[in-house]
Design an enzyme around this catalytic site. Structure first.
Site, PDB file in Angstrom:
ATOM      1  CB  SER A 139      -0.948  -0.046   1.203  1.00  0.00           C
ATOM      2  OG  SER A 139      -1.990   0.883   1.074  1.00  0.00           O
ATOM      3  CG  HIS A 172      -5.356  -2.980   1.188  1.00  0.00           C
ATOM      4  ND1 HIS A 172      -4.858  -2.492  -0.014  1.00  0.00           N
ATOM      5  CD2 HIS A 172      -4.680  -2.317   2.171  1.00  0.00           C
ATOM      6  CE1 HIS A 172      -3.948  -1.573   0.223  1.00  0.00           C
ATOM      7  NE2 HIS A 172      -3.813  -1.445   1.545  1.00  0.00           N
ATOM      8  CG  ASP A 202      -7.201  -3.322  -2.215  1.00  0.00           C
ATOM      9  OD1 ASP A 202      -7.712  -2.687  -1.271  1.00  0.00           O
ATOM     10  OD2 ASP A 202      -5.970  -3.356  -2.415  1.00  0.00           O
TER      11      ASP A 202
END
Length: 259
Positions: free
Chosen positions: A93, A224, A194
């Site tokens: 991320s 995610h 996600d």
């Protein structure tokens, strides 16, 4: 403030190939620790730092911004470069965005990048309101633990500090402008589902970088925080194979570690 149990940084002294792993926004090293341990067990030198403002309480994060988070991983990269012949960077991320900036800024000092569900933009109407609303509203709902696997939990804040989120928005814009400077081999793994970062962010990264050695893998059963999800082992294996293909010394290290 004391660090939450499980959120501690991870470091392992291994061989000549180094890997720097970067965790995500409001998360902690806990989300990447199994990945770091997998690489360490195979003889690599691994660094997984705790980013400033993370791993304690969300109030501490209000006092930090992207400059603090990037400075931490930049220091870790420089330390690994002193210790190792080759260094790879990876992250989840926002951590993937940090890794991409390291690649853009450090050039040949980074041998390759592994990006898991890379974030590139703060989306939605809230993004446009952040410059103003952060002065009046301290937090919004947390984003931790978007995981499909039952009983798998990410150690992250239950609230998102909006001052920090505003800084994150600035950072994403900066990294987006620097993506053409990324020329290193890239392994990008993204989840088909996600709920935090849309697929558009991965597509944007792939369209902006200058790398010619690019591999994209879609994870069909993970959300995610894929590094703690059903296909975590695949992420670990694919990243090790990617590094092994590019690092001259890794075969000897891996054999020694398992032998």
């Amino acid at each position: 403030m004391p660090v939450l149990p499980g959120a501690e940084p991870f470091r392992h002294e291994g061989g000549e190939t180094g890997v720097l792993l970067c965790h995500g926004f409001t998360g902690s090293p806990q989300s990447l620790r199994p990945w770091a341990e997998y690489l360490a067990e195979r003889g690599l030198t691994v660094s997984l730092p705790l980013l400033p403002g993370h791993g304690t309480r969300w109030e501490d994060m209000q006092l930090t911004g992207w400059q603090d988070w990037y400075a931490e991983v930049d220091r870790e990269l420089r330390a690994l470069r002193e210790r190792c012949g080759q260094v790879f960077v990876g992250g989840l991320s926002m951590g993937a965005a940090l890794a991409l900036r390291l690649a853009a800024k450090h050039g040949d000092a980074v041998s390759g990048v592994v990006a898991v569900n890379p974030a590139n933009k703060v989306h939605g109407l809230a993004a446009h309101a952040l410059p103003v609303i952060r002065h009046f509203v301290p937090t919004s709902k947390g984003i931790a633990s978007d995981i499909a696997k039952e009983n798998s939990v990410e150690l992250g804040y239950h609230r998102v500090p909006l001052r920090a989120a505003h800084s994150l928005r600035t950072f994403f814009r900066l990294v987006d402008g620097e993506l053409p400077q990324v020329t290193q081999p890239l392994l990008l793994l993204r989840s088909a589902q996600d709920h935090v970062v849309p697929a558009a962010d991965s597509a944007r990264v792939l369209s902006r970088i200058s790398s010619t050695d690019v591999t994209e893998i879609v994870l069909e059963q993970s959300y995610h925080v894929a590094t703690l999800d059903h296909e975590a082992d695949r992420i670990f294996e694919e990243s090790y194979a990617f590094i092994g293909r590019l690092a001259s010394s890794i075969g000897k290290e891996g054999t020694a570690a398992r032998g």
